[in-house]
Design a protein around this motif. Structure first.
Motif, PDB file in Angstrom:
ATOM      1  N   THR A 215       0.813  -1.215  -0.006  1.00  0.00           N
ATOM      2  CA  THR A 215       0.088   0.055  -0.032  1.00  0.00           C
ATOM      3  C   THR A 215       0.867   1.108  -0.178  1.00  0.00           C
ATOM      4  O   THR A 215       0.175   2.378   0.100  1.00  0.00           O
ATOM      5  N   PHE A 216       2.071   1.068  -0.132  1.00  0.00           N
ATOM      6  CA  PHE A 216       2.853   2.363   0.010  1.00  0.00           C
ATOM      7  C   PHE A 216       3.159   2.843  -1.583  1.00  0.00           C
ATOM      8  O   PHE A 216       3.564   2.148  -2.401  1.00  0.00           O
ATOM      9  N   PRO A 217       2.929   4.064  -1.966  1.00  0.00           N
ATOM     10  CA  PRO A 217       2.906   4.567  -3.199  1.00  0.00           C
ATOM     11  C   PRO A 217       4.333   4.504  -3.731  1.00  0.00           C
ATOM     12  O   PRO A 217       5.161   5.016  -3.233  1.00  0.00           O
ATOM     13  N   ILE A 218       4.511   3.862  -4.922  1.00  0.00           N
ATOM     14  CA  ILE A 218       5.739   3.812  -5.700  1.00  0.00           C
ATOM     15  C   ILE A 218       5.210   4.489  -7.045  1.00  0.00           C
ATOM     16  O   ILE A 218       4.334   3.900  -7.644  1.00  0.00           O
ATOM     17  N   SER A 219       6.146   5.584  -7.623  1.00  0.00           N
ATOM     18  CA  SER A 219       5.703   6.007  -8.881  1.00  0.00           C
ATOM     19  C   SER A 219       7.030   5.852  -9.647  1.00  0.00           C
ATOM     20  O   SER A 219       8.083   5.571  -9.072  1.00  0.00           O
ATOM     21  N   LEU A 220       6.854   6.101 -11.028  1.00  0.00           N
ATOM     22  CA  LEU A 220       7.997   6.221 -11.962  1.00  0.00           C
ATOM     23  C   LEU A 220       7.970   7.346 -12.846  1.00  0.00           C
ATOM     24  O   LEU A 220       6.812   7.633 -13.373  1.00  0.00           O
ATOM     25  N   LYS A 221       9.415   7.919 -12.923  1.00  0.00           N
ATOM     26  CA  LYS A 221       9.265   8.832 -13.811  1.00  0.00           C
ATOM     27  C   LYS A 221       9.618   8.399 -15.069  1.00  0.00           C
ATOM     28  O   LYS A 221      11.014   7.853 -14.888  1.00  0.00           O
ATOM     29  N   LEU A 222       9.254   8.607 -16.380  1.00  0.00           N
ATOM     30  CA  LEU A 222       9.900   7.696 -17.543  1.00  0.00           C
ATOM     31  C   LEU A 222       9.892   8.646 -18.780  1.00  0.00           C
ATOM     32  O   LEU A 222       8.842   9.417 -18.767  1.00  0.00           O
ATOM     33  N   ASN A 223      10.929   8.516 -19.554  1.00  0.00           N
ATOM     34  CA  ASN A 223      10.726   9.293 -20.858  1.00  0.00           C
ATOM     35  C   ASN A 223       9.612   8.391 -21.770  1.00  0.00           C
ATOM     36  O   ASN A 223       9.679   7.508 -21.839  1.00  0.00           O
ATOM     37  N   SER A 224       9.047   9.614 -22.356  1.00  0.00           N
ATOM     38  CA  SER A 224       8.224   9.082 -23.478  1.00  0.00           C
ATOM     39  C   SER A 224       8.826   8.491 -24.649  1.00  0.00           C
ATOM     40  O   SER A 224       8.596   7.903 -25.342  1.00  0.00           O
ATOM     41  N   SER A 225      10.186   9.093 -24.709  1.00  0.00           N
ATOM     42  CA  SER A 225      11.258   8.526 -25.847  1.00  0.00           C
ATOM     43  C   SER A 225      12.390   9.508 -25.450  1.00  0.00           C
ATOM     44  O   SER A 225      12.517  10.516 -24.930  1.00  0.00           O
ATOM     45  N   ASP A 226      13.661   8.929 -25.944  1.00  0.00           N
ATOM     46  CA  ASP A 226      14.802   9.684 -25.837  1.00  0.00           C
ATOM     47  C   ASP A 226      14.888  10.591 -27.092  1.00  0.00           C
ATOM     48  O   ASP A 226      16.050  11.556 -27.034  1.00  0.00           O
ATOM     49  N   PHE A 227      14.098  10.648 -27.964  1.00  0.00           N
ATOM     50  CA  PHE A 227      14.096  11.538 -29.020  1.00  0.00           C
ATOM     51  C   PHE A 227      15.291  11.146 -30.008  1.00  0.00           C
ATOM     52  O   PHE A 227      16.271  12.253 -30.393  1.00  0.00           O
ATOM     53  N   ASN A 228      15.849  10.083 -30.222  1.00  0.00           N
ATOM     54  CA  ASN A 228      16.881   9.584 -30.622  1.00  0.00           C
ATOM     55  C   ASN A 228      16.869   8.275 -31.412  1.00  0.00           C
ATOM     56  O   ASN A 228      16.224   7.425 -30.696  1.00  0.00           O
ATOM     57  N   GLN A 229      17.073   8.080 -32.696  1.00  0.00           N
ATOM     58  CA  GLN A 229      16.788   6.912 -33.224  1.00  0.00           C
ATOM     59  C   GLN A 229      17.114   5.704 -33.100  1.00  0.00           C
ATOM     60  O   GLN A 229      16.701   4.514 -32.799  1.00  0.00           O
ATOM     61  N   MET A 247       2.614  -4.840 -12.695  1.00  0.00           N
ATOM     62  CA  MET A 247       3.314  -5.278 -11.491  1.00  0.00           C
ATOM     63  C   MET A 247       2.769  -4.659 -10.226  1.00  0.00           C
ATOM     64  O   MET A 247       3.208  -4.894  -9.108  1.00  0.00           O
ATOM     65  N   GLY A 248       1.870  -3.509 -10.640  1.00  0.00           N
ATOM     66  CA  GLY A 248       1.429  -2.900  -9.383  1.00  0.00           C
ATOM     67  C   GLY A 248       2.008  -1.258  -9.156  1.00  0.00           C
ATOM     68  O   GLY A 248       1.527  -0.781  -8.103  1.00  0.00           O
ATOM     69  N   LEU A 249       2.686  -0.900 -10.147  1.00  0.00           N
ATOM     70  CA  LEU A 249       2.776   0.382  -9.943  1.00  0.00           C
ATOM     71  C   LEU A 249       1.839   1.402  -9.770  1.00  0.00           C
ATOM     72  O   LEU A 249       0.908   1.097 -10.410  1.00  0.00           O
ATOM     73  N   ASP A 250       1.883   2.166  -9.012  1.00  0.00           N
ATOM     74  CA  ASP A 250       0.856   3.102  -8.605  1.00  0.00           C
ATOM     75  C   ASP A 250       0.466   4.381  -9.533  1.00  0.00           C
ATOM     76  O   ASP A 250      -0.690   5.000  -9.780  1.00  0.00           O
ATOM     77  N   LEU A 251       1.646   4.922 -10.198  1.00  0.00           N
ATOM     78  CA  LEU A 251       1.611   6.241 -10.895  1.00  0.00           C
ATOM     79  C   LEU A 251       2.658   6.445 -12.007  1.00  0.00           C
ATOM     80  O   LEU A 251       3.923   6.012 -11.327  1.00  0.00           O
ATOM     81  N   ILE A 252       2.569   7.047 -12.946  1.00  0.00           N
ATOM     82  CA  ILE A 252       3.681   7.227 -13.855  1.00  0.00           C
ATOM     83  C   ILE A 252       3.536   8.799 -14.207  1.00  0.00           C
ATOM     84  O   ILE A 252       2.427   9.248 -14.592  1.00  0.00           O
ATOM     85  N   GLU A 253       4.718   9.268 -14.032  1.00  0.00           N
ATOM     86  CA  GLU A 253       4.984  10.812 -14.458  1.00  0.00           C
ATOM     87  C   GLU A 253       5.772  10.618 -15.759  1.00  0.00           C
ATOM     88  O   GLU A 253       6.601  10.248 -15.902  1.00  0.00           O
TER      89      GLU A 253
END
Length: 405
Positions: A215-229, A247-253
């Motif tokens: 029940t402890f919030p775990i979030s992830l900050k993730l690139n939509s892309s590296d903008f590199n082919q 896997m149960g991640l609570d939130l994505i930024e």
């Protein structure tokens, strides 16, 4: 007003509103990389300011791997007293305070690391070689030790009273380096196809979930892309989010870019960065999504929430200028904020140093808030530029990224 409505995480925890103060690097730790009273006062102001969630700046997991001077480092419980004060003041007014946990990998400047580490020994590139030493490839056992460092830092955060954590997997830092086929050319279980490249992130998450509980919030900050082919693509980003959601991640930024490709937008006509990507993501994955970057008007915030394009409004730099911005918006004492471009009056210097100077300018505003002073809104770039040179020496004149932490 939609932005003032509460929001429930998948673990049943309720956030008091939809404002998400995204991470900004404070660079206020002492010479031993410890947090202090300035952190306590800054985050108390943000808690008073009304945001439902406030995310800390980079908290590094290894004292020998820093992204910049003044990073907080947590390797153990020796700073528990000040961490508890930080958490106590930062969680007043029913505010959630989440610790962003990070490792720079090869994005550790020469002034910080003689030999940085990375998934593979791929240097930063010709344009950046003057600012960063070439990395060495991590050994398999070192990777597993780093996973435990992330987990230990998260465990300390919970014990201190922080109410959530965020894994920094964006902006070219170590987790992002593992995800990127350009930066990760390993031939063991941590390299190759996407499943292997995301193994480092998955092991960090599993370890954190093991010690933090369901029940402890775990979030992830993730690139939509590296903008590199050759880098991490939008399709791969969506696949990673799908896996983490399962896997149960609570939130994505959502964010994007790195030192070499400092883009903050995927081409949308909206004033808000990454909104088009977030729409694609929400059509595929049942997970709370935060879009950060570009929100300046109350109307754009309300429209994004009403249309379901984002679940929270991510704000960073505007809250370095006005720490009570969420309360002002919810009390209808706000129309639009403009974050103005700094200038030295010399075009070539502005083009070269603009992003780095901007980061310093906003860090200076954070220090003023922490000292109980009013922020200073101006366009003069000379003072932050001189501060940058004083801090980093000649290395300050090397290229830097344009990014949010």
């Amino acid at each position: 007003m939609k932005v003032s409505e509460s929001l429930e995480l998948r673990n049943g925890i309720t956030l008091k509103n939809r404002f998400f103060k995204s991470a900004m690097s404070e660079t206020m730790a002492n010479g031993r990389n410890q947090p202090g009273e300035k952190h306590v006062r800054l985050y108390h102001e943000w808690a008073k300011g009304g945001a439902g969630v406030v995310v800390t700046g980079n908290v590094m997991v290894d004292r020998n791997a820093l992204g910049e001077p003044g990073n907080v480092v947590i390797e153990d419980e020796k700073d528990m007293d000040i961490l508890k004060r930080w958490a106590e003041k930062g969680t007043e007014y029913d505010t959630h305070l989440w610790m962003q946990i990070n490792h720079p990998g090869k994005q550790s400047p020469k002034t910080m690391s003689k030999e940085p580490v990375a998934p593979s020994a791929i240097p930063m590139g010709e344009a950046l070689k003057g600012a960063f030493n070439p990395p060495r490839a991590l050994e398999n056992g070192e990777i597993k030790s780093l996973v435990e460092r992330y987990v230990k830092t998260a465990e300390v955060a919970k014990k201190a009273g922080f109410t959530g954590v965020q894994i920094h997997g964006a902006h070219g830092y170590l987790v992002n380096q593992f995800l990127s086929p350009h930066d990760n050319r390993r031939d063991d279980e941590y390299g190759g196809d996407l499943e292997n490249r995301m193994r480092f992130l998955m092991e960090i998450y599993k370890g954190m979930r093991r010690v933090l509980g369901e029940t402890f919030p775990i979030s992830l900050k993730l690139n939509s892309s590296d903008f590199n082919q050759e880098g991490f693509t939008e399709a791969e980003s969506i696949a990673v989010v799908e896996k983490m959601a399962d896997m149960g991640l609570d939130l994505i930024e959502i964010s994007g870019g790195n030192y070499k490709q400092p883009k903050m937008s995927t081409g949308t006509d909206s004033e808000v960065f990454f909104l088009d990507y977030a729409q694609k993501l929400k059509e595929k994955v049942d997970i709370l999504v935060v879009v950060t970057g570009g929100f300046r008007s109350k109307e754009s915030m309300e429209a994004a929430l009403e249309k379901g394009h984002t679940d929270m409004i991510g704000i960073a730099r505007p809250m370095a200028l006005d720490p009570h911005l969420p309360n002002r918006i919810m009390s209808d004492d706000y129309e639009k904020m403009t974050t103005r471009r700094l200038t030295t009056g010399i075009k070539g210097l502005d083009e070269k140093m603009g992003p780095a100077v901007g980061n310093v300018y906003y860090a200076m505003q954070l220090k003023r808030i922490a000292e109980g002073k009013e922020t200073q809104q101006h366009t003069n770039a000379w003072r932050p530029l001189l501060h940058l040179i004083a801090t980093h020496g000649p290395q300050a004149l090397k290229p830097k990224r344009r990014k949010r932490r």
